[in-house]
Design a protein around this motif. Structure first.
Motif, mmCIF file in Angstrom:
data_model
loop_
_atom_site.group_PDB
_atom_site.id
_atom_site.type_symbol
_atom_site.label_atom_id
_atom_site.label_comp_id
_atom_site.label_asym_id
_atom_site.label_seq_id
_atom_site.Cartn_x
_atom_site.Cartn_y
_atom_site.Cartn_z
ATOM 1 N N ILE A 137 0.864 -1.182 0.000
ATOM 2 C CA ILE A 137 0.000 0.000 0.000
ATOM 3 C C ILE A 137 0.899 1.230 0.000
ATOM 4 C CG2 ILE A 137 -1.890 1.231 1.124
ATOM 5 C CD1 ILE A 137 -2.483 -1.314 2.693
ATOM 6 N N ILE A 138 0.564 2.203 -0.829
ATOM 7 C CA ILE A 138 1.276 3.481 -0.852
ATOM 8 C C ILE A 138 0.333 4.560 -0.332
ATOM 9 C CG2 ILE A 138 2.562 5.166 -2.221
ATOM 10 C CD1 ILE A 138 2.960 2.973 -4.319
ATOM 11 N N PHE A 139 0.745 5.240 0.720
ATOM 12 C CA PHE A 139 -0.005 6.361 1.277
ATOM 13 C C PHE A 139 0.737 7.652 0.914
ATOM 14 C CE2 PHE A 139 -0.506 2.674 3.984
ATOM 15 C CZ PHE A 139 -1.864 2.624 4.244
ATOM 16 N N GLY A 140 -0.003 8.675 0.537
ATOM 17 C CA GLY A 140 0.649 9.939 0.231
ATOM 18 C C GLY A 140 -0.259 11.116 0.499
ATOM 19 N N SER A 141 0.323 12.233 0.880
ATOM 20 C CA SER A 141 -0.437 13.469 1.036
ATOM 21 C C SER A 141 -0.711 14.069 -0.333
ATOM 22 C CB SER A 141 0.339 14.455 1.909
ATOM 23 O OG SER A 141 1.585 14.774 1.312
ATOM 24 N N GLY A 142 -1.583 15.085 -0.354
ATOM 25 C CA GLY A 142 -1.939 15.711 -1.623
ATOM 26 C C GLY A 142 -0.741 16.251 -2.370
ATOM 27 N N GLY A 143 0.259 16.736 -1.640
ATOM 28 C CA GLY A 143 1.455 17.274 -2.273
ATOM 29 C C GLY A 143 2.213 16.242 -3.082
ATOM 30 N N PHE A 144 2.120 14.974 -2.694
ATOM 31 C CA PHE A 144 2.773 13.900 -3.453
ATOM 32 C C PHE A 144 1.975 13.537 -4.693
ATOM 33 C CE2 PHE A 144 3.190 9.284 -4.249
ATOM 34 C CZ PHE A 144 4.526 9.261 -4.637
ATOM 35 N N TRP A 145 0.667 13.332 -4.532
ATOM 36 C CA TRP A 145 -0.145 12.853 -5.652
ATOM 37 C C TRP A 145 -0.392 13.910 -6.714
ATOM 38 C CZ3 TRP A 145 0.032 7.926 -5.810
ATOM 39 C CH2 TRP A 145 0.012 7.162 -4.638
ATOM 40 N N LYS A 146 -0.153 15.177 -6.408
ATOM 41 C CA LYS A 146 -0.240 16.208 -7.441
ATOM 42 C C LYS A 146 0.865 16.055 -8.475
ATOM 43 C CE LYS A 146 -2.257 19.693 -4.351
ATOM 44 N NZ LYS A 146 -1.962 20.894 -3.543
ATOM 45 N N LEU A 147 1.917 15.329 -8.099
ATOM 46 C CA LEU A 147 3.093 15.225 -8.968
ATOM 47 C C LEU A 147 3.319 13.820 -9.518
ATOM 48 C CD1 LEU A 147 5.468 17.399 -6.764
ATOM 49 C CD2 LEU A 147 4.422 18.071 -8.926
ATOM 50 N N ILE A 148 2.788 12.806 -8.866
ATOM 51 C CA ILE A 148 3.021 11.418 -9.274
ATOM 52 C C ILE A 148 1.677 10.702 -9.425
ATOM 53 C CG2 ILE A 148 4.066 9.208 -8.634
ATOM 54 C CD1 ILE A 148 6.135 11.275 -9.289
ATOM 55 N N SER A 149 1.504 9.944 -10.512
ATOM 56 C CA SER A 149 0.262 9.206 -10.735
ATOM 57 C C SER A 149 0.247 7.919 -9.919
ATOM 58 C CB SER A 149 0.100 8.870 -12.221
ATOM 59 O OG SER A 149 1.070 7.906 -12.626
ATOM 60 N N ASN A 150 -0.939 7.369 -9.730
ATOM 61 C CA ASN A 150 -1.073 6.089 -9.025
ATOM 62 C C ASN A 150 -0.221 5.011 -9.676
ATOM 63 O OD1 ASN A 150 -3.007 7.523 -7.632
ATOM 64 N ND2 ASN A 150 -4.727 6.229 -8.234
ATOM 65 N N GLU A 151 -0.337 4.909 -11.006
ATOM 66 C CA GLU A 151 0.346 3.852 -11.744
ATOM 67 C C GLU A 151 1.858 3.994 -11.663
ATOM 68 O OE1 GLU A 151 -2.219 5.629 -12.796
ATOM 69 O OE2 GLU A 151 -3.710 4.020 -12.599
ATOM 70 N N LYS A 152 2.353 5.228 -11.787
ATOM 71 C CA LYS A 152 3.789 5.472 -11.714
ATOM 72 C C LYS A 152 4.331 5.072 -10.345
ATOM 73 C CE LYS A 152 7.880 7.353 -12.593
ATOM 74 N NZ LYS A 152 8.840 6.744 -13.543
ATOM 75 N N ALA A 153 3.670 5.494 -9.296
ATOM 76 C CA ALA A 153 4.128 5.164 -7.942
ATOM 77 C C ALA A 153 4.121 3.659 -7.719
ATOM 78 C CB ALA A 153 3.237 5.864 -6.913
ATOM 79 N N ALA A 154 3.072 2.984 -8.178
ATOM 80 C CA ALA A 154 2.972 1.536 -7.973
ATOM 81 C C ALA A 154 4.052 0.794 -8.753
ATOM 82 C CB ALA A 154 1.587 1.049 -8.388
ATOM 83 N N ARG A 155 4.344 1.226 -9.973
ATOM 84 C CA ARG A 155 5.398 0.576 -10.768
ATOM 85 C C ARG A 155 6.749 0.712 -10.101
ATOM 86 N NH1 ARG A 155 2.795 2.973 -15.235
ATOM 87 N NH2 ARG A 155 4.432 4.568 -15.342
ATOM 88 N N VAL A 156 7.032 1.886 -9.552
ATOM 89 C CA VAL A 156 8.313 2.104 -8.887
ATOM 90 C C VAL A 156 8.445 1.178 -7.679
ATOM 91 C CG1 VAL A 156 9.678 3.769 -7.563
ATOM 92 C CG2 VAL A 156 8.564 4.479 -9.693
ATOM 93 N N VAL A 157 7.402 1.100 -6.867
ATOM 94 C CA VAL A 157 7.458 0.243 -5.682
ATOM 95 C C VAL A 157 7.575 -1.229 -6.078
ATOM 96 C CG1 VAL A 157 6.148 -0.564 -3.672
ATOM 97 C CG2 VAL A 157 6.220 1.872 -4.217
ATOM 98 N N ASN A 158 6.882 -1.607 -7.143
ATOM 99 C CA ASN A 158 6.857 -3.011 -7.562
ATOM 100 C C ASN A 158 8.169 -3.482 -8.165
ATOM 101 O OD1 ASN A 158 5.191 -5.411 -7.792
ATOM 102 N ND2 ASN A 158 5.298 -5.107 -10.002
#
Length: 352
Positions: A229-250
């Motif tokens: 699970i990736i948790f982020g504040s609004g300041g993070f998600w304004k710059l990174i998409s769900n898919e991008k963040a998940a691919r990096v973690v995966n």
């Protein structure tokens, strides 16, 4: 966990509470100051455990809604006392998002108010295809559905004018929050002694709450296919998409993964203004991004990105699986100190 400060005061607050058979994560995205987010981090987890204990040590979605409502009631009472007894109006214009998650005996519960976000990464099928699910909505005015929700809540007056006033003045970026009592409680606007700054004035008169604290709630039993699970504040998600963040973690090593995500967000924020990351981190912090003419002041960090909080939780080594026995600890997103979690008192009381 990783946190990056952009404003003069760090408005984001976050916590991770580790129990023997449970995990709690909270992200509190402050707005116009840190008073509301600090109030939440100081109270919400203790209050949640109290409610669970009153419910025979069982957890459900109702408890999530109740604990968020307690934070709203408690902070707005704090704002009222500050105004009536100390003649301070500042607390009336401060708010915070509230994203909380508790994994309780194999079941995941999530609630959100504001524009923070939690996404679940799972691997499914023969090829272990990555599936990304955003578990709760974020209530940003950038979302067309939220704009529509706002206008539908106020059908009896010129809602377009009212929404336009909130959006253009930059009073708040979300339709739901904890706090901002001035936009929710007529007590403040009807008292002659309560002076509304020109920068905060919305179309009068006050007829009903303009903003909500109603959380979006989600729950499910975790399966073996759920990975992180990736948790982020609004300041993070304004710059990174769900898919991008998940691919990096995966696809990345786990060590310092949250820091890596935060750095990617900073690089994106710098790139949008055509500067390098190394130049961005040299820019001073500020709690004001607008000059007198309303234009963004690019001499401060907050013109490039907001405060950022990122937390990554891996799910493949849950308690009592493969001999894993976690330490009962408490971690804060902007403090490297490790403290004893309130889970300790909870377990001690449960054993009495």
């Amino acid at each position: 966990m990783a946190a990056v400060q952009a404003n003069k005061d760090m408005e984001d607050q976050s916590q991770v509470e580790v129990g023997t058979d449970a995990l709690f994560v909270g992200v509190y995205d402050g707005h116009k100051g840190d008073a509301a987010s600090i109030y939440i981090i100081d109270h919400i987890f203790t209050e949640l455990l109290r409610m669970i204990q009153q419910n025979n040590n069982s957890m459900n979605e109702i408890i999530l809604r109740q604990v968020v409502d307690q934070m709203e009631t408690g902070f707005n009472e704090f704002a009222r006392i500050s105004f009536e007894q100390h003649h301070e109006v500042q607390k009336s214009f401060v708010s915070s998002g509230c994203l909380i998650c508790i994994i309780w005996k194999g079941t995941l519960f999530v609630a959100n108010v504001g524009d923070s976000r939690a996404i679940l990464g799972s691997q499914k099928g023969i090829g272990k295809r990555l599936v990304v699910k955003q578990m709760v909505s974020d209530h940003s005015f950038l979302n067309p559905d939220i704009k529509q929700e706002f206008t539908e809540l106020h059908p009896d007056y010129n809602n377009r004018s009212r929404y336009h006033s909130i959006e253009v003045k930059g009073l708040i970026e979300t339709s739901r929050c904890i706090g901002y009592a001035y936009m929710k409680n007529a007590l403040f606007t009807k008292r002659r002694s309560f002076e509304i700054p020109l920068s905060e004035v919305v179309t009068p008169p006050f007829t009903r709450p303009l903003l909500s604290s109603q959380p979006e709630v989600f729950s499910r039993v975790l399966s073996d296919s759920d990975r992180f699970i990736i948790f982020g504040s609004g300041g993070f998600w304004k710059l990174i998409s769900n898919e991008k963040a998940a691919r990096v973690v995966n696809t990345s090593p786990r060590d310092r993964i949250a820091e890596r995500l935060a750095m990617l967000a900073l690089e994106k924020g710098a790139g949008k203004r055509r500067i390098k990351y190394r130049d961005l981190i040299e820019i001073p912090k500020s709690n004001c991004i607008s000059g007198n003419n309303g234009n963004q002041n690019y001499g401060f960090r907050s013109a490039y990105h907001d405060d950022i909080t990122v937390i990554v939780v891996y799910l493949d080594q849950r308690p009592y699986r493969e001999g894993v026995t976690p330490k009962i600890n408490s971690y804060a997103g902007y403090d490297y100190a490790v403290q004893q979690s309130e889970f300790t008192n909870f377990y001690n009381n449960a054993n009495v």
